[in-house]
Motif scaffolding. Structure first.
Motif, mmCIF file in Angstrom:
data_model
loop_
_atom_site.group_PDB
_atom_site.id
_atom_site.type_symbol
_atom_site.label_atom_id
_atom_site.label_comp_id
_atom_site.label_asym_id
_atom_site.label_seq_id
_atom_site.Cartn_x
_atom_site.Cartn_y
_atom_site.Cartn_z
ATOM 1 N N ILE A 47 0.774 -1.222 -0.054
ATOM 2 C CA ILE A 47 -0.237 0.135 -0.157
ATOM 3 C C ILE A 47 0.945 1.437 0.077
ATOM 4 C CG2 ILE A 47 -1.695 1.436 1.056
ATOM 5 C CD1 ILE A 47 -2.551 -1.143 2.630
ATOM 6 N N PHE A 48 0.607 2.023 -0.913
ATOM 7 C CA PHE A 48 1.434 3.161 -0.830
ATOM 8 C C PHE A 48 0.455 4.327 -1.072
ATOM 9 C CE2 PHE A 48 1.425 2.517 -5.582
ATOM 10 C CZ PHE A 48 1.197 3.799 -6.061
ATOM 11 N N GLY A 49 0.839 5.530 -0.227
ATOM 12 C CA GLY A 49 0.209 6.897 -0.309
ATOM 13 C C GLY A 49 0.693 8.017 -0.753
ATOM 14 N N VAL A 50 -0.065 8.684 -1.511
ATOM 15 C CA VAL A 50 0.483 9.844 -1.998
ATOM 16 C C VAL A 50 -0.351 11.141 -1.630
ATOM 17 C CG1 VAL A 50 1.343 8.612 -3.837
ATOM 18 C CG2 VAL A 50 -1.106 9.464 -4.141
ATOM 19 N N PRO A 51 0.158 12.609 -1.799
ATOM 20 C CA PRO A 51 -0.563 13.696 -1.327
ATOM 21 C C PRO A 51 -1.625 14.079 -2.380
ATOM 22 C CG PRO A 51 1.891 13.944 -1.120
ATOM 23 C CD PRO A 51 1.519 12.547 -1.830
ATOM 24 N N GLY A 52 -1.539 13.741 -3.630
ATOM 25 C CA GLY A 52 -2.698 13.904 -4.252
ATOM 26 C C GLY A 52 -2.323 13.419 -5.831
ATOM 27 N N ALA A 53 -3.699 12.932 -6.507
ATOM 28 C CA ALA A 53 -3.793 12.332 -7.756
ATOM 29 C C ALA A 53 -3.295 13.763 -8.696
ATOM 30 C CB ALA A 53 -5.122 11.939 -8.124
ATOM 31 N N PHE A 54 -2.693 13.473 -9.836
ATOM 32 C CA PHE A 54 -2.243 14.549 -11.026
ATOM 33 C C PHE A 54 -1.365 15.522 -10.292
ATOM 34 C CE2 PHE A 54 -6.312 12.859 -12.386
ATOM 35 C CZ PHE A 54 -5.689 12.288 -13.993
ATOM 36 N N THR A 55 -0.833 15.282 -9.125
ATOM 37 C CA THR A 55 0.216 16.360 -8.854
ATOM 38 C C THR A 55 1.569 15.740 -9.377
ATOM 39 O OG1 THR A 55 0.611 15.281 -6.600
ATOM 40 C CG2 THR A 55 -0.933 16.875 -6.688
ATOM 41 N N PRO A 56 2.517 16.699 -9.550
ATOM 42 C CA PRO A 56 3.704 16.471 -10.386
ATOM 43 C C PRO A 56 4.650 15.158 -9.580
ATOM 44 C CG PRO A 56 3.624 18.837 -10.038
ATOM 45 C CD PRO A 56 2.291 18.029 -9.150
#
Length: 170
Positions: A47-56
């Motif tokens: 499982i990986f988490g990211v701050p936001g879709a379509f962000t650089p």
């Protein structure tokens, strides 16, 4: 006048050995609820988490790395790779489609940051992204129990949680 030192102590509540919480996320649309604990039951998942879709950083490095290395990761007895972001399910679906994630990485929307907050990996990015978002992290979960977790030291960088680095934990 003496120097004043302010010490910040960063503690992750959610650590190796903890069970992931039973939280419903969304896949593709609001009618398709997915319980993350159920997804992880009886198998190994990343499982990986990211701050936001379509962000650089998320679009140029983080998600594409897991998509391109999906076969290699799954060959290490990993049943599924899951991307979690505090976005709506339509955005997550479109982002996954734009990055060729289908069949490689499941795109789960944590619409209200319930999972992100439950694992204490939330980050206030309201000034930049409009709301609470996720710190950048990756975890290996085996039968619902965290076996490895990497959280970016600055919460948003691209060092320890990217596929090229995290694969060593498998």
């Amino acid at each position: 006048m003496g120097r004043r030192f302010i010490w910040f102590h960063y503690v992750i509540w959610f650590q190796v050995g903890e069970k992931i919480p039973s939280v419903e996320l969304f896949e593709d649309n609001p009618g398709n609820k997915v319980n993350i604990a159920d997804v992880a039951k009886g198998k190994r998942v990343v499982i990986f988490g990211v701050p936001g879709a379509f962000t650089p950083g998320c679009s140029k490095t983080h998600l594409p790395g897991y998509v391109s290395r999906a076969d290699e990761i799954k060959a290490k007895n990993v049943a599924e790779i899951i991307c979690v972001s505090v976005n709506d399910p339509f955005v997550m679906g479109a982002w996954g489609e734009a990055n060729g994630a289908k069949g490689k990485v499941r795109m789960l929307a944590d619409t209200c940051a319930a999972f992100t907050k439950a694992v204490d990996l939330d980050l206030d990015l309201a000034a930049v992204l409009g709301s609470v978002r996720s710190k950048r992290y990756a975890m290996l979960v085996d039968d619902g129990v965290v076996k490895a977790i990497e959280v970016e030291p600055d919460n948003t960088g691209l060092t320890c949680s990217i596929a090229d680095t995290f694969v060593k934990n498998l």
